[in-house]
Design an enzyme around this catalytic site. Structure first.
Site, mmCIF file in Angstrom:
data_model
loop_
_atom_site.group_PDB
_atom_site.id
_atom_site.type_symbol
_atom_site.label_atom_id
_atom_site.label_comp_id
_atom_site.label_asym_id
_atom_site.label_seq_id
_atom_site.Cartn_x
_atom_site.Cartn_y
_atom_site.Cartn_z
ATOM 1 C CG HIS A 4 -27.058 83.786 103.494
ATOM 2 N ND1 HIS A 4 -26.016 83.534 104.358
ATOM 3 C CD2 HIS A 4 -26.575 83.597 102.243
ATOM 4 C CE1 HIS A 4 -24.938 83.198 103.652
ATOM 5 N NE2 HIS A 4 -25.244 83.234 102.373
ATOM 6 C CG HIS A 20 -30.367 82.562 108.134
ATOM 7 N ND1 HIS A 20 -29.656 81.431 108.465
ATOM 8 C CD2 HIS A 20 -29.511 83.352 107.448
ATOM 9 C CE1 HIS A 20 -28.406 81.544 108.015
ATOM 10 N NE2 HIS A 20 -28.289 82.709 107.395
ATOM 11 C CG HIS A 26 -28.948 80.151 103.534
ATOM 12 N ND1 HIS A 26 -27.986 80.072 102.572
ATOM 13 C CD2 HIS A 26 -28.299 80.438 104.690
ATOM 14 C CE1 HIS A 26 -26.794 80.302 103.104
ATOM 15 N NE2 HIS A 26 -26.964 80.516 104.396
ATOM 16 C CG HIS A 32 -25.831 78.430 99.333
ATOM 17 N ND1 HIS A 32 -26.432 79.529 99.897
ATOM 18 C CD2 HIS A 32 -24.574 78.817 98.996
ATOM 19 C CE1 HIS A 32 -25.560 80.522 99.921
ATOM 20 N NE2 HIS A 32 -24.425 80.121 99.383
ATOM 21 C CG HIS A 48 -30.956 78.538 99.624
ATOM 22 N ND1 HIS A 48 -29.808 78.455 100.379
ATOM 23 C CD2 HIS A 48 -31.340 77.260 99.341
ATOM 24 C CE1 HIS A 48 -29.507 77.169 100.563
ATOM 25 N NE2 HIS A 48 -30.412 76.429 99.936
ATOM 26 C CG ASP A 106 -28.763 81.706 98.651
ATOM 27 O OD1 ASP A 106 -28.783 81.653 99.897
ATOM 28 O OD2 ASP A 106 -28.669 80.698 97.916
ATOM 29 C CG HIS A 137 -22.836 83.965 107.331
ATOM 30 N ND1 HIS A 137 -22.950 82.731 107.940
ATOM 31 C CD2 HIS A 137 -24.070 84.263 106.855
ATOM 32 C CE1 HIS A 137 -24.200 82.299 107.828
ATOM 33 N NE2 HIS A 137 -24.896 83.198 107.169
ATOM 34 N NE ARG A 190 -26.004 80.585 110.982
ATOM 35 C CZ ARG A 190 -27.143 79.897 110.885
ATOM 36 N NH1 ARG A 190 -28.168 80.196 111.668
ATOM 37 N NH2 ARG A 190 -27.258 78.913 110.013
HETATM 38 ZN ZN ZN Z 1 -28.304 79.847 100.614
#
Ligand code: ZN
Length: 193
Positions: free
Chosen positions: A82, A84, A100, A108, A117, A120, A161, A178
């Protein structure tokens, strides 16, 4: 709503243009999405002990942002990835990068009816050789100016992730810890010679 949910073929075509332009040696290709000296955002992905895990390049395309993720050195399997909301990568948990990137205040996930998002993506599939790539377009977003600018006052980061993103559970897809983070920096796009 709208074009964020691109069919794979369309996404692949869009990014084929980016890949070609990234490989180009001169600025004479009129079809290039990215021209030499054009502004891009680049994030070098780094994990624990400063291990490099690849990079993410984002340029402006027709009506949105074109994102190219190239990861390396990871263990095989699907990984949630993602953009962020904060350009800060403090290990080992990288919580400093915030949630995100979500300027349009959606939920999400690309498979969430109330999503997604802007930060995403579908999962990054890491192969047996430890590499993986994802290409995507984010419609309605821009690099530096406008309501949905990636590089706002607190910047932006890219996070990989530990696990797979289920693409629908708000707010993070339950993709686990993460493991790598990169801070986006504006650069002039310089094709490799
Ligand atoms: Zn997201």
């Amino acid at each position: 709503m709208g074009g964020r949910h691109l069919r794979k073929s369309a996404t692949t075509m869009l990014v084929a243009g980016l890949a070609i332009s990234l490989a180009a040696c001169s600025g004479n290709d009129a079809a290039s999405e990215l021209e030499p000296a054009e502004s891009i955002a680049r994030a070098a992905l780094v994990g624990a002990d400063d291990t490099p895990y690849g990079e993410v390049i984002i340029g402006e395309g027709d009506g949105g942002l074109i994102v190219q993720i190239k990861a390396e050195g990871l263990t095989p399997g699907p990984r949630g990835v993602h953009i962020h909301e904060i350009g800060k990568c403090e290990g080992p948990d990288y919580k400093s990068a915030g949630g995100h990137w979500n300027p349009t205040e959606k939920e999400h996930g690309l498979e969430n009816p109330k999503g997604a998002h802007m930060g995403d993506f579908f999962n990054l599939e890491i192969g047996e050789d430890g590499t993986g790539s994802v290409e995507a377009k984010i419609d309605g977003a821009s690099l530096k100016e406008g309501a949905n600018a990636l590089m706002d006052a607190d910047g932006a980061a890219f996070v990989v992730h530990a696990g797979a993103d289920d693409l629908k559970t708000d707010p993070s897809g339950e993709s686990g810890g993460r493991i790598a983070c990169g801070i986006f920096e504006i650069q002039r796009f310089e094709p490799a010679n």
